[in-house]
Design a protein around this motif. Structure first.
Motif, mmCIF file in Angstrom:
data_model
loop_
_atom_site.group_PDB
_atom_site.id
_atom_site.type_symbol
_atom_site.label_atom_id
_atom_site.label_comp_id
_atom_site.label_asym_id
_atom_site.label_seq_id
_atom_site.Cartn_x
_atom_site.Cartn_y
_atom_site.Cartn_z
ATOM 1 N N GLY A 96 -16.173 -14.500 44.001
ATOM 2 C CA GLY A 96 -16.045 -15.910 44.333
ATOM 3 C C GLY A 96 -14.668 -16.459 44.094
ATOM 4 N N SER A 97 -13.832 -15.728 43.346
ATOM 5 C CA SER A 97 -12.427 -16.072 43.156
ATOM 6 C C SER A 97 -12.238 -17.528 42.790
ATOM 7 C CB SER A 97 -11.660 -15.711 44.427
ATOM 8 O OG SER A 97 -10.293 -15.948 44.284
ATOM 9 N N PHE A 98 -11.366 -18.240 43.535
ATOM 10 C CA PHE A 98 -11.002 -19.601 43.172
ATOM 11 C C PHE A 98 -12.187 -20.560 43.257
ATOM 12 C CE2 PHE A 98 -9.574 -18.555 47.493
ATOM 13 C CZ PHE A 98 -10.326 -19.414 48.258
ATOM 14 N N THR B 229 -9.859 -10.862 46.663
ATOM 15 C CA THR B 229 -10.099 -9.423 46.505
ATOM 16 C C THR B 229 -10.168 -8.997 45.036
ATOM 17 O OG1 THR B 229 -7.727 -8.873 46.531
ATOM 18 C CG2 THR B 229 -8.856 -8.972 48.649
ATOM 19 N N ALA B 230 -9.971 -9.942 44.099
ATOM 20 C CA ALA B 230 -9.880 -9.580 42.683
ATOM 21 C C ALA B 230 -11.114 -8.846 42.184
ATOM 22 C CB ALA B 230 -9.638 -10.836 41.834
ATOM 23 N N THR C 13 -17.772 -13.324 53.787
ATOM 24 C CA THR C 13 -18.845 -12.560 53.152
ATOM 25 C C THR C 13 -18.794 -12.675 51.640
ATOM 26 O OG1 THR C 13 -18.813 -10.984 54.988
ATOM 27 C CG2 THR C 13 -19.870 -10.265 52.956
ATOM 28 N N ARG C 14 -17.614 -12.552 51.064
ATOM 29 C CA ARG C 14 -17.489 -12.616 49.602
ATOM 30 C C ARG C 14 -17.751 -14.008 49.068
ATOM 31 N NH1 ARG C 14 -17.348 -7.869 51.923
ATOM 32 N NH2 ARG C 14 -16.974 -6.210 50.428
ATOM 33 N N MET C 15 -17.351 -15.047 49.810
ATOM 34 C CA MET C 15 -17.633 -16.411 49.371
ATOM 35 C C MET C 15 -19.134 -16.691 49.383
ATOM 36 S SD MET C 15 -15.239 -18.278 48.250
ATOM 37 C CE MET C 15 -13.508 -17.937 47.959
ATOM 38 N N LEU C 16 -19.821 -16.227 50.409
ATOM 39 C CA LEU C 16 -21.265 -16.440 50.498
ATOM 40 C C LEU C 16 -21.995 -15.660 49.409
ATOM 41 C CD1 LEU C 16 -23.272 -17.972 52.185
ATOM 42 C CD2 LEU C 16 -23.454 -16.007 53.701
#
Length: 456
Positions: free
Chosen positions: A79-81, A226-227, A315-318
């Protein structure tokens, strides 16, 4: 730190992206078709001074990238930032930021896939558009559905084509400007001051150009996302962020300098088609046959690369939203290879909707464009606000520190706010407030409803 399985704190995602792949993914997300074809809009406002616009906006991009690196090294999570905003600004900020980012990137995927189909029709204009769009959509989905290391490899080489093409263009352009090429005499620097001077439309024209140029740097936040899948985020994220911004500055500033020096800015400002691209003129001047075909191939790979990376981001945010129960729980499940394929399938509806609406009516396309403009600026402002709260909390000192913060991050946020306000008065961007503000209101209401249902 991650455990031996490489999944701790990542929601089941695998830490499989190398530092080399991270750098190219960042460039792939940031360098789209705008540099090759879309820079004409900025040049039409500022003329040769567009070079200054790219340099000044690079400072803002650097502040955002470095602020992200500082936070993500401490919190290399899914989810990063968006997840970090949830932690430091509260659930509403995290919800709004992640759903806004998902939306604007889903729209971007649709736009890039349609653009890729149009670039293929440059060679075969008789082909219908929809089969090409479907083909490229399936390719992007297939690449993202496989293990993340495979995605990183594909994106590395797609981005490499863009990087090499820009480097060759800059090299040939500098030769054309200084000593000339077989089919073209040296142009010199006369075009920088002819046709109204270096700043033909004054400071107002420079500011308007900066508004458009700023969107060229959207994608600098890719590295932070991408972290959760980086092998060594504490080492690779700051390194990739620094290299990406420096390369963007080098590529953008030098490439635009070549563009406005090689051809009169009044002619370049009327471009937009592949045949009219200044990249074509430089390649033709080098005596290379089929210049337009070569440039069209590069622009096609640029569109596919951006679509591929943006689909990864949605995709990663969802997946992150599902982890916080702000999206369906099934969207957070991952495959045996660590890919959130359910989130990928749901994200595919975004570009599908964008493609369908843009094909039906121009007004729908303008609405999508307005949401993208408003949403991108909102996401960046929230990133800088999160960084301010992160520094104030000071729960853990990051080994990477943004120089001059909070002054530098505050100035960048004020500039972004000024740009956001100015969009209401700029033709072509005025839909940002008309559509973006209601979109923001819908997200706030949705968060309130979801929160109340969960409390019951």
């Amino acid at each position: 730190m991650a455990d031996p399985s490489g999944t701790t704190g990542t929601g089941g995602l695998r830490r499989a992206l190398t530092g080399r792949q991270l750098g190219m993914i960042g460039l792939g997300g940031a360098i789209g078709t705008g540099l090759f074809l879309g820079s004409a809009l900025a040049i039409s406002h500022a003329g040769p001074a567009t070079v200054l616009a790219y340099a000044l906006c690079a400072l803002v991009a650097f502040v955002i990238a470095w602020a992200l690196a500082e936070m993500v090294v401490v919190h290399p999570e899914a989810g990063s930032f968006g997840a970090i905003a949830h932690r430091y600004l509260g659930p509403l900020a995290g919800f709004v930021q992640r759903w806004t980012y998902w939306t604007i990137q889903a729209i971007a995927v649709g736009g890039e896939i349609v653009a890729a189909g149009l670039y293929v029709r440059f060679w075969w204009p008789q082909l219908p558009l929809w089969p090409l769009v479907v083909t490229f959509a399936v390719l992007a989905l297939g690449t993202n559905a496989l293990a993340v290391r495979f995605f990183g490899t594909v994106e590395y080489w797609l981005a490499m084509i863009k990087v090499v093409a820009i480097a060759v263009f800059i090299g040939l352009g500098l030769v054309l400007i200084t000593v000339g090429l077989p089919r073209s005499p040296a142009t010199g620097l006369a075009n920088l001051t002819a046709h109204g001077g270096f700043l033909p439309n004054g400071l107002e024209g420079l500011f308007l150009a900066m508004v458009f140029v700023l969107f060229s740097y959207i994608g600098t936040e890719v590295v932070a996302v991408t972290a959760a899948e980086s092998e060594r985020p504490e080492r690779d994220i700051p390194r990739a962020a620094r290299r990406m911004v420096l390369r963007l500055v080098l590529f953008y500033v030098l490439a635009i300098a070549v563009v406005v020096a090689v051809a009169p800015w009044t002619a370049t400002a009327q471009g937009g088609a592949v045949d009219a691209s200044p990249f074509v003129r430089v390649v033709e001047g080098a005596g290379i046959p089929a210049a337009a075909t070569i440039v069209n191939f590069v622009v096609l790979t640029a569109a596919l690369s951006s679509a591929n990376t943006n689909l990864y981001l949605t995709t990663r945010m969802l997946h992150s939203l599902a982890a916080d129960r702000y999206a369906p729980a099934w969207a957070g499940r991952v495959s045996r290879t660590g890919v959130p394929r359910n989130a990928l399938a749901l994200s595919a509806s975004g570009p599908g909707l964008a493609i369908a609406l843009s094909a039906v009516t121009d007004s729908a396309y303008l609405a999508l464009f307005g949401i993208s403009v408003f949403g991108a600026l909102l996401v960046w402002i929230l990133i800088l606000s999160t960084h301010w709260a992160f520094r104030r909390a000071a729960t853990r000192r990051s080994p990477v520190r943004l120089w001059g913060a909070p002054v530098t991050s505050g100035l960048a946020a004020l500039f972004l706010l000024a740009v956001l306000v100015s969009t209401a008065f700029i033709d072509g961007l005025d839909t940002a407030w008309m559509v973006g503000l209601p979109f923001f209101a819908v997200l706030v209401v949705a968060h309130t409803v979801i929160t109340r249902r969960r409390s019951r």
